[in-house]
Design a protein around this motif. Structure first.
Motif, PDB file in Angstrom:
ATOM      1  N   ARG A 166       0.821  -1.204   0.000  1.00 34.92           N
ATOM      2  CA  ARG A 166       0.000   0.000   0.000  1.00 34.92           C
ATOM      3  C   ARG A 166       0.857   1.257   0.000  1.00 34.92           C
ATOM      4  O   ARG A 166       0.540   2.249  -0.653  1.00 34.92           O
ATOM      5  N   ALA A 167       1.968   1.217   0.754  1.00 33.66           N
ATOM      6  CA  ALA A 167       2.850   2.384   0.796  1.00 33.66           C
ATOM      7  C   ALA A 167       3.478   2.647  -0.570  1.00 33.66           C
ATOM      8  O   ALA A 167       3.569   3.793  -1.025  1.00 33.66           O
ATOM      9  N   LEU A 168       3.920   1.589  -1.245  1.00 35.59           N
ATOM     10  CA  LEU A 168       4.506   1.770  -2.570  1.00 35.59           C
ATOM     11  C   LEU A 168       3.468   2.265  -3.572  1.00 35.59           C
ATOM     12  O   LEU A 168       3.772   3.090  -4.449  1.00 35.59           O
ATOM     13  N   GLY A 169       2.229   1.767  -3.452  1.00 43.05           N
ATOM     14  CA  GLY A 169       1.176   2.249  -4.347  1.00 43.05           C
ATOM     15  C   GLY A 169       0.891   3.722  -4.152  1.00 43.05           C
ATOM     16  O   GLY A 169       0.705   4.470  -5.124  1.00 43.05           O
ATOM     17  N   ALA A 170       0.851   4.165  -2.890  1.00 45.99           N
ATOM     18  CA  ALA A 170       0.619   5.590  -2.614  1.00 45.99           C
ATOM     19  C   ALA A 170       1.756   6.437  -3.171  1.00 45.99           C
ATOM     20  O   ALA A 170       1.535   7.516  -3.738  1.00 45.99           O
ATOM     21  N   THR A 171       2.989   5.948  -3.011  1.00 46.35           N
ATOM     22  CA  THR A 171       4.134   6.690  -3.551  1.00 46.35           C
ATOM     23  C   THR A 171       4.057   6.785  -5.069  1.00 46.35           C
ATOM     24  O   THR A 171       4.339   7.837  -5.660  1.00 46.35           O
ATOM     25  N   ALA A 172       3.663   5.698  -5.727  1.00 47.74           N
ATOM     26  CA  ALA A 172       3.563   5.711  -7.188  1.00 47.74           C
ATOM     27  C   ALA A 172       2.469   6.661  -7.658  1.00 47.74           C
ATOM     28  O   ALA A 172       2.636   7.365  -8.661  1.00 47.74           O
ATOM     29  N   ARG A 173       1.324   6.685  -6.940  1.00 44.24           N
ATOM     30  CA  ARG A 173       0.250   7.605  -7.346  1.00 44.24           C
ATOM     31  C   ARG A 173       0.680   9.058  -7.212  1.00 44.24           C
ATOM     32  O   ARG A 173       0.328   9.901  -8.047  1.00 44.24           O
ATOM     33  N   LEU A 174       1.451   9.370  -6.173  1.00 46.08           N
ATOM     34  CA  LEU A 174       1.948  10.738  -6.030  1.00 46.08           C
ATOM     35  C   LEU A 174       3.025  11.042  -7.066  1.00 46.08           C
ATOM     36  O   LEU A 174       3.160  12.182  -7.526  1.00 46.08           O
ATOM     37  N   ALA A 175       3.786  10.026  -7.460  1.00 44.29           N
ATOM     38  CA  ALA A 175       4.853  10.250  -8.438  1.00 44.29           C
ATOM     39  C   ALA A 175       4.306  10.528  -9.830  1.00 44.29           C
ATOM     40  O   ALA A 175       4.998  11.146 -10.652  1.00 44.29           O
ATOM     41  N   LEU A 176       3.070  10.085 -10.134  1.00 51.74           N
ATOM     42  CA  LEU A 176       2.524  10.258 -11.481  1.00 51.74           C
ATOM     43  C   LEU A 176       2.423  11.733 -11.884  1.00 51.74           C
ATOM     44  O   LEU A 176       2.971  12.126 -12.927  1.00 51.74           O
ATOM     45  N   PRO A 177       1.741  12.596 -11.115  1.00 54.11           N
ATOM     46  CA  PRO A 177       1.716  14.010 -11.532  1.00 54.11           C
ATOM     47  C   PRO A 177       3.084  14.668 -11.492  1.00 54.11           C
ATOM     48  O   PRO A 177       3.363  15.569 -12.296  1.00 54.11           O
ATOM     49  N   LEU A 178       3.955  14.225 -10.598  1.00 57.11           N
ATOM     50  CA  LEU A 178       5.301  14.804 -10.552  1.00 57.11           C
ATOM     51  C   LEU A 178       6.097  14.419 -11.793  1.00 57.11           C
ATOM     52  O   LEU A 178       6.887  15.221 -12.312  1.00 57.11           O
TER      53      LEU A 178
END
Length: 779
Positions: free
Chosen positions: A429-441
């Motif tokens: 779950r932590a990696l998924g949250a990080t990936a979702r935040l990385a998308l707009p960045l």
């Protein structure tokens, strides 16, 4: 169904704050996407923008000069044609030549009044319009003509017009610069436009004036028929030239394919990122209501009712947010200061407006609904009596590395913050949250790559095939010592002789451009991105457009015909060619002289020293060379437009808002999921301030990891995307430029700081909260 409606309504009343956040987040994202779409339309459709703002004419009819042209009275029947909506003019005109600082350009003088016409109204971009009380001989220049002449408001230009008694010269005062929806000035392809007062034209050319009239049509599709009727009314023998809106659009907007394709990809990616961010907020809200779902199951709700209830709730919130954002954009967008407001005000008259207004909110709602359906399906699978959390550890035990870090007296806040960010409540779950935040960045980084690439067209033109800033041509064949004279001018690094001609290639109906630049001893500095520069006999470099046209690669031989003579060339490299769609082959003058010994240079390309001002160098060249010369600035591939970079800035702002929504969702979810961990931290002796610091550290580390991942992926993807689009347009791959390392580092630091600041308020609330291991926290 009634019970589902009543529960959905009750749940929204109970969680008003969360519902309001979901609506406002959706509205903000939709409004930002719509404003970005308006700016994109503003940037990639320059002709349509100018045409709509100026109420431009679809057809321009230019009569012959003097008695051979049509009489002004003959133009009156044009307004009565069924296809004509409005008539611009007639305007009296005269052909002339403008010169300043050694640069000359043809101009079509057009007499107009002190008030610009309502139809085909020139749009001032600098200075002011003509005024009777102003300078006696004032002129307003079309902006591409002004850029060619390096003329700005307040300066003077020399005008030469041919009258009854021969050429006459007069000095004109530039009062303003304006845009028009007519074809732009390009050297050798027609004259530019200059507007003067009727009295000025009478003094300059009293007996050599013609007539020009513009027709604004009711339906652009009737252009060909309207032209035929106008020619019948006026007489074909009295018309010198007719230009239509199709030619003007192709001339002004023909260089925007690259921008249009890049912005379209950006728009789709931003829409996806927005849907992911809003859908993440929806999933987080559903996951936080596991206890409520269990109660519903216990009192008799079926899984289908639970799924329908959540779908109705969040689909309604998404529709409300989309409607609010769309309405706010359409009603208030025009009042935003600057270019964004101007784009929003003009957008309703641009092509694709209705499709964007309907399609963007609809696509966002559908994507949110799809993500909500998955989360609602999971909610339907929640058991009526969920297992106690105590039976399932909330997180993995502290790793050996973490225990060793604590043993080395490393700050427990940092160690526990790392553990909270990347292991609790679950690594996946932590990696998924990080990936979702990385998308707009990542998309922000791609936008910065496009921004940097567009910027180099102006700041470093040599990297995009513009090593020579000026071109010098003489009226007579250049003398042998002309190159030495030019190189002696201050600011000139090299004067490269050259010729340019069209060539035919086997199996093609069109033509390509063949250039001879420099010699083997003094070659031209081509921008070679593949292979090498030509150094030997019959060697050449080619643009991507030519390679694609012929279906060849670097290293192969090609045959073409130049003025009836065969020319066989060995393509040893690929260069960046912004002209002619990349269908250009460049070799040395020595190679061309092998087939034509009498070939002489037709121009000299001036490569300037770093920091040299092209305008000052052009003036120095005109005074240093005794023979009459014409100095022209090399065409700017970006056409001097700042609108594309403004649209990229708007996209970055939209993506930053999406990233903020994702970041707030991530922080809120993390705090809620780690309440029992905070109890444990309190139990082992951490103070409230340390607990708050753990929350802030976890958010900052998550933002840091997402920003590092996003910038790395965005830089790689952005470079490939820009190069792929450049290759598709004929410019050729190799033009993409990454932002400076300092810019990327600043982006990473800004995102990390934003994560820490966004976590301050939840951290303070958590630190002050009285933590109790209640049944609600246990289930």
């Amino acid at each position: 169904m009634r019970a589902t409606w009543r529960w959905a309504h009750s749940d929204l009343r109970t969680h008003r704050g969360e519902a309001l956040f979901a609506v406002l987040a959706s509205a903000g994202v939709i409004a930002s996407l719509l404003l970005a779409a308006a700016l994109l339309s503003y940037a990639v459709n320059p002709w349509q923008r100018v045409f709509n703002q100026s109420r431009g004419s679809h057809v321009w009819i230019h009569g012959r000069d003097g008695a051979d042209g049509f009489d002004p009275a003959a133009l009156a029947p044009l307004a009565a044609l069924d296809e004509v909506d409005a008539v611009a003019g007639p305007f009296r005109t005269a052909d002339a030549v403008l010169e300043t600082g050694g640069t000359r350009a043809g101009v079509d003088l057009r007499a107009t009044g002190a008030r610009p016409p309502d139809t085909a109204r020139p749009l001032l971009t600098a200075g002011r319009w003509l005024a009777p009380g102003g300078p006696a001989d004032g002129i307003v220049l079309e902006h591409t003509l002004a850029r060619t002449l390096w003329a700005e408001p307040g300066e003077t230009v020399t005008l030469t017009v041919t009258g009854r008694h021969g050429p006459a010269t007069r000095t004109l005062y530039v009062t303003g610069v304006a845009e028009t929806a007519e074809p732009r000035y390009r050297a050798g392809r027609g004259d530019g436009v200059g507007w003067v007062l009727p009295g000025t034209l009478d003094r300059l050319a009293p007996a050599t004036t013609g007539q020009t009239v513009g027709l604004r049509l009711k339906d652009p599709a009737d252009t060909d028929y309207a032209v035929q009727r106008a020619v019948t009314v006026l007489g074909a023998g009295r018309i010198d030239q007719i230009t239509t809106w199709q030619r003007a659009r192709a001339d002004i907007g023909g260089d925007d394919r690259l921008l249009g394709q890049i912005f379209a990809a950006f728009g789709l990616a931003a829409l996806l990122a927005a849907a992911v961010a809003v859908a993440g907020a929806v999933r987080a809200r559903i996951r936080g209501q596991a206890g409520d779902i269990a109660v519903l199951k216990a009192i008799g709700f079926t899984p289908g009712q639970v799924v329908r209830g959540f779908l109705l709730q969040h689909l309604g919130l998404a529709v409300a947010g989309a409607g609010l954002g769309t309405a706010a954009t359409l009603a208030l967008g025009r009042w935003i200061p600057g270019r964004v407001g101007a784009a929003a005000a003009l957008w309703p008259r641009m092509p694709g407006h209705r499709a964007a207004v309907v399609g963007v909110p609809l696509a966002a709602v559908l994507l949110i609904a799809a993500a909500t359906a998955l989360a609602a399906w999971r909610a339907g699978r929640v058991p009526p009596v969920p297992a106690a959390r105590s039976a399932h550890p909330a997180a993995r035990p502290l790793s050996a590395l973490g225990r060793r870090a604590l043993g080395l007296r490393l700050s427990p806040v940092l160690v526990l913050g790392w553990r909270s960010a990347f292991t609790a409540p679950g690594r996946g779950r932590a990696l998924g949250a990080t990936a979702r935040l990385a998308l707009p960045l990542a998309l922000i980084t791609v936008a910065l790559v496009a921004w940097t690439t567009l910027g180099q067209f102006r700041t470093d033109p040599a990297r995009v095939g513009r090593a020579a800033a000026l071109t010098v041509r003489t009226e007579t064949p250049p003398a042998a010592g002309l190159a030495a004279r030019l190189e002696a001018v201050p600011g000139v690094a090299d004067a490269v002789p050259g010729v340019e001609s069209t060539a035919l290639v086997p199996g093609q109906t069109g033509t390509v451009t063949l250039r001879g630049l420099g010699t083997r001893d003094a070659p031209y500095p081509h921008t070679v991105v593949e292979g090498r520069a030509p150094t030997g006999p019959d060697e050449a470099v080619a643009g991507q457009g030519l390679l694609d046209l012929l279906g060849v690669r670097v290293g192969e031989w090609v045959r073409m015909t130049v003025e009836g003579r065969p020319q066989i060339l060995h393509l040893v490299g690929r260069s960046v060619e912004p002209d002619h769609g990349g269908r250009v082959a460049s070799t040395t003058l020595d190679t061309l002289r092998d087939g034509d010994p009498g070939l002489r240079p037709a121009f000299h390309a001036l490569v300037l020293r770093p920091g040299a001002d092209p305008r000052q160098v052009a003036a120095a060249v005109a005074s240093a060379v005794p023979d009459p010369v014409e100095v022209r600035a090399t065409a700017d591939p970006a056409n001097g437009e700042d609108a594309p970079r403004g649209a990229l800035a708007a996209l970055v702002a939209v993506l930053a808002l999406i990233a903020l929504v994702q970041l707030l969702t991530l922080i809120g979810t993390g705090v809620r999921d780690r309440v029992r961990d905070l109890l444990a931290l309190r139990a082992i002796g951490l103070t409230p301030r340390q607990i708050g610091a753990v929350v802030v550290t976890a958010a900052a580390l998550t933002a840091l990891a997402a920003s590092l991942l996003g910038t790395a992926v965005g830089a790689a993807v952005g470079r490939r995307l820009v190069d792929a689009e450049a290759a598709a347009t004929g410019l050729g791959a190799g033009v993409a430029r990454l932002p400076a390392p300092a810019v990327l580092a600043a982006l990473v630091l800004a995102v990390t700081a934003a994560g820490a600041l966004a976590a301050l308020a939840p951290a303070v609330r958590t630190a002050r909260r009285r933590l109790v291991d209640s049944a609600g926290e246990t289930l």
